[in-house]
Design a protein around this motif. Structure first.
Motif, PDB file in Angstrom:
ATOM      1  N   ASP A  23      46.290  28.970  44.572  1.00 37.91           N
ATOM      2  CA  ASP A  23      47.378  27.953  43.840  1.00 37.91           C
ATOM      3  C   ASP A  23      46.861  27.532  42.543  1.00 37.91           C
ATOM      4  OD1 ASP A  23      48.575  24.462  44.646  1.00 37.91           O
ATOM      5  OD2 ASP A  23      49.640  26.288  43.922  1.00 37.91           O
ATOM      6  N   GLY A  24      45.777  28.025  42.053  1.00 38.51           N
ATOM      7  CA  GLY A  24      45.221  27.490  40.858  1.00 38.51           C
ATOM      8  C   GLY A  24      45.826  28.569  39.709  1.00 38.51           C
ATOM      9  N   GLN A  25      46.692  28.094  38.646  1.00 37.79           N
ATOM     10  CA  GLN A  25      47.085  29.103  37.691  1.00 37.79           C
ATOM     11  C   GLN A  25      47.332  28.371  36.218  1.00 37.79           C
ATOM     12  OE1 GLN A  25      50.734  30.622  38.381  1.00 37.79           O
ATOM     13  NE2 GLN A  25      51.184  29.088  40.112  1.00 37.79           N
ATOM     14  N   PRO A  26      46.227  28.093  35.582  1.00 37.24           N
ATOM     15  CA  PRO A  26      46.320  27.788  34.164  1.00 37.24           C
ATOM     16  C   PRO A  26      47.402  28.668  33.471  1.00 37.24           C
ATOM     17  CG  PRO A  26      43.913  27.798  34.626  1.00 37.24           C
ATOM     18  CD  PRO A  26      44.656  28.606  35.583  1.00 37.24           C
TER      19      PRO A  26
ATOM     20  N   ILE B  55      45.051  32.926  34.650  1.00 40.74           N
ATOM     21  CA  ILE B  55      45.127  32.762  35.853  1.00 40.74           C
ATOM     22  C   ILE B  55      44.023  32.935  36.947  1.00 40.74           C
ATOM     23  CG2 ILE B  55      46.603  33.121  37.982  1.00 40.74           C
ATOM     24  CD1 ILE B  55      48.900  33.406  35.958  1.00 40.74           C
ATOM     25  N   SER B  56      43.609  32.254  37.860  1.00 36.61           N
ATOM     26  CA  SER B  56      42.529  32.459  38.761  1.00 36.61           C
ATOM     27  C   SER B  56      43.044  33.172  40.177  1.00 36.61           C
ATOM     28  CB  SER B  56      41.509  31.439  39.036  1.00 36.61           C
ATOM     29  OG  SER B  56      40.935  31.112  37.687  1.00 36.61           O
ATOM     30  N   PRO B  57      43.106  34.607  40.376  1.00 32.71           N
ATOM     31  CA  PRO B  57      43.875  34.963  41.432  1.00 32.71           C
ATOM     32  C   PRO B  57      43.273  34.917  42.625  1.00 32.71           C
ATOM     33  CG  PRO B  57      43.676  36.726  39.601  1.00 32.71           C
ATOM     34  CD  PRO B  57      42.632  35.512  39.382  1.00 32.71           C
ATOM     35  N   ALA B  58      43.896  35.001  43.880  1.00 30.69           N
ATOM     36  CA  ALA B  58      43.277  34.919  44.966  1.00 30.69           C
ATOM     37  C   ALA B  58      42.323  36.011  45.410  1.00 30.69           C
ATOM     38  CB  ALA B  58      44.354  34.570  46.385  1.00 30.69           C
ATOM     39  N   GLY B  59      41.685  35.956  46.417  1.00 33.99           N
ATOM     40  CA  GLY B  59      40.723  37.273  46.940  1.00 33.99           C
ATOM     41  C   GLY B  59      41.711  38.273  47.515  1.00 33.99           C
TER      42      GLY B  59
ATOM     43  N   VAL C 123      54.523  32.462  36.327  1.00 32.87           N
ATOM     44  CA  VAL C 123      54.139  33.058  35.260  1.00 32.87           C
ATOM     45  C   VAL C 123      54.762  32.926  34.036  1.00 32.87           C
ATOM     46  CG1 VAL C 123      53.070  34.629  37.084  1.00 32.87           C
ATOM     47  CG2 VAL C 123      55.058  35.280  36.001  1.00 32.87           C
ATOM     48  N   THR C 124      53.939  33.436  32.867  1.00 31.44           N
ATOM     49  CA  THR C 124      54.510  33.190  31.658  1.00 31.44           C
ATOM     50  C   THR C 124      54.997  34.708  31.000  1.00 31.44           C
ATOM     51  OG1 THR C 124      52.535  33.219  30.391  1.00 31.44           O
ATOM     52  CG2 THR C 124      53.633  30.972  31.255  1.00 31.44           C
TER      53      THR C 124
ATOM     54  N   ASP D 298      44.957  38.479  28.837  1.00 32.28           N
ATOM     55  CA  ASP D 298      45.310  37.741  29.797  1.00 32.28           C
ATOM     56  C   ASP D 298      46.561  38.506  30.681  1.00 32.28           C
ATOM     57  OD1 ASP D 298      43.643  35.756  29.282  1.00 32.28           O
ATOM     58  OD2 ASP D 298      45.211  35.067  27.667  1.00 32.28           O
ATOM     59  N   GLY D 299      46.920  39.502  30.362  1.00 34.01           N
ATOM     60  CA  GLY D 299      47.774  40.499  31.151  1.00 34.01           C
ATOM     61  C   GLY D 299      47.447  40.840  32.501  1.00 34.01           C
ATOM     62  N   PRO D 300      46.233  41.582  32.687  1.00 30.52           N
ATOM     63  CA  PRO D 300      45.824  42.011  33.646  1.00 30.52           C
ATOM     64  C   PRO D 300      45.650  40.996  34.871  1.00 30.52           C
ATOM     65  CG  PRO D 300      44.649  43.131  32.169  1.00 30.52           C
ATOM     66  CD  PRO D 300      45.394  41.854  31.316  1.00 30.52           C
ATOM     67  N   ALA D 301      45.193  39.763  34.411  1.00 31.04           N
ATOM     68  CA  ALA D 301      44.942  38.515  35.300  1.00 31.04           C
ATOM     69  C   ALA D 301      46.042  37.904  35.911  1.00 31.04           C
ATOM     70  CB  ALA D 301      44.229  37.391  34.615  1.00 31.04           C
ATOM     71  N   ASN D 302      47.151  37.957  35.018  1.00 33.35           N
ATOM     72  CA  ASN D 302      48.661  37.476  35.312  1.00 33.35           C
ATOM     73  C   ASN D 302      49.124  38.534  36.429  1.00 33.35           C
ATOM     74  OD1 ASN D 302      50.039  35.133  33.566  1.00 33.35           O
ATOM     75  ND2 ASN D 302      48.110  35.986  32.691  1.00 33.35           N
TER      76      ASN D 302
END
Length: 398
Positions: free
Chosen positions: A63-66, A70-74, A262-263, A272-276
């Motif tokens: 659920d966490g996403q600055p 963004i910090s993705p799930a496992g 997502v932005t 930051d694209g790959p993390a998104n």
């Protein structure tokens, strides 16, 4: 099932063409619609009820996403259970999956955005990550809703299918689309993006080919800016209020991640694209009937190929929507009063969603960005005024 289909638009009920759709046939009586919706509610509720294994996947989503980092799930174990195609990945490289019809029932996800926010850019990325085709709320690409991993919509904006309001009124909308991916783009750029689309339609130009001249933008902006800014706010508020909870994207009971934000800026960012993209893949992987590629290396590789065209040219259709290569000046000025309205509107949205850990950080970043642009615009106006005064004085002397 035939009755349930009344809920969904058909190709015959739509006139293709930018932004101009024919309404549904007027022969349906109110009683018939209400009856059909009631029965369809039961049918769809049964068809799209997640099973226990799906619910466990939904609970595992993060659920966490600055805004950008963004910090993705496992990762979730990969199982070849969606579209039937070769999903093997070459060592040190990646294969972008083709968007095919699903082989299992899918509870589709809304891909909701204000027009001009890069909604179509996500189509190729979503299909490349899931191997399942995407659709839209007007069925313009011919894909039925229950045959798409995501359904693009601009609702409640006027460009969206307003029949969704009827589905929401009768409690069917969220049963059909249990989750939503919201794509936000700073209104400074989303509104001009929408205007460019309107200009291309008016001039009979190819989509995503030409920016409107600055003079045309200025005229349209002064006539429509406040209305469109209000629509941008309304759009973001609608999806935030109807999916997730006041604290963020999870359902009120905390069991399901109903909403991902997502932005546009994040998706196209080199940093930051790959993390998104990874956060998006994990969110889609929690969809019933969908198996997304979600390993960090593979997702990054697919993102590079789809978004940045690394190692391959853009596909024939759609991909150039990712980062528009429109010709013409990208300069899109606003007046100081318009910047003030933009900032105040977003501040109002923050005030009405003070605890939303998804929406608030993005809005605060957008507000800061707009304030910096306002200062720069103010300085440019002052410099131009001073230069005009100097030139005027020199002319008077001569």
């Amino acid at each position: 099932l035939t009755i349930a289909y009344i809920l969904m638009p058909t190709s015959e009920s739509i006139t293709a063409g930018a932004g101009r759709r024919r309404p549904y046939p007027a022969t349906n009586t109110a009683a018939a619609i209400v009856g059909a919706l009631t029965i369809a509610y039961i049918l769809i509720s049964t068809s799209f009820q997640p099973n226990n294994s799906v619910r466990r996947k939904l609970q595992a989503a993060d659920d966490g996403q600055p805004m950008l980092e963004i910090s993705p799930a496992g990762g979730i174990p990969l199982e070849a259970k969606s579209s039937q195609q070769d999903r093997s990945q070459p060592p040190g490289d990646c294969r972008v999956l083709q968007g095919l019809p699903p082989t299992l029932n899918i509870a589709p996800v809304f891909a909701a955005s204000y027009p001009g926010s890069g909604a179509k850019m996500s189509w190729n990325l979503i299909s490349g990550l899931t191997g399942v085709q995407t659709g839209d709320d007007w069925l313009l690409n011919g894909v039925q809703w229950n045959q798409a991993v995501t359904v693009k919509t601009h609702f409640p904006h006027a460009e969206g299918n307003q029949e969704l309001a009827n589905m929401a009124q009768y409690g069917v909308l969220k049963q059909t689309f249990p989750r939503v991916m919201i794509i936000l783009r700073h209104p400074m750029h989303a509104i001009p993006g929408y205007h460019n689309f309107l200009y291309e339609v008016e001039q009979g130009l190819t989509g995503h080919s030409t920016r409107a001249p600055v003079s045309v933008w200025n005229q349209w902006r002064d006539a429509h800016f406040q209305e469109e800014m209000d629509r941008w706010i309304q759009h973001a508020a609608y999806w935030a209020d109807n999916y997730g909870s006041p604290e963020g994207g999870r359902s009120p009971d905390g069991a399901v991640l109903e909403r991902l934000i997502v932005t546009y800026e994040g998706l196209v960012s080199d940093k930051d694209g790959p993390a998104n993209a990874l956060a998006l893949a994990n969110f889609l992987d929690a969809t019933e009937g969908v198996n997304a590629i979600n390993g960090p290396r593979l997702v990054k590789c697919i993102w590079e190929k789809v978004i940045k065209y690394k190692g391959q040219g853009p596909p024939q259709k759609g991909a150039r929507d990712l980062e528009s290569k429109r010709s013409g000046s990208s300069f899109r000025p606003y007046t100081l009063k318009q910047y003030d309205h933009m900032i105040e509107s977003m501040e109002g949205l923050v005030a009405s969603h003070p605890d939303d850990q998804q929406l608030r950080p993005i809005l605060e970043s957008y507000i800061g960005w707009a304030k910096l642009e306002r200062v720069a615009r103010d300085e440019a106006i002052a410099a131009n005024t001073a230069a005009a005064d100097v030139n005027g004085a020199a002319a008077a002397v001569q």
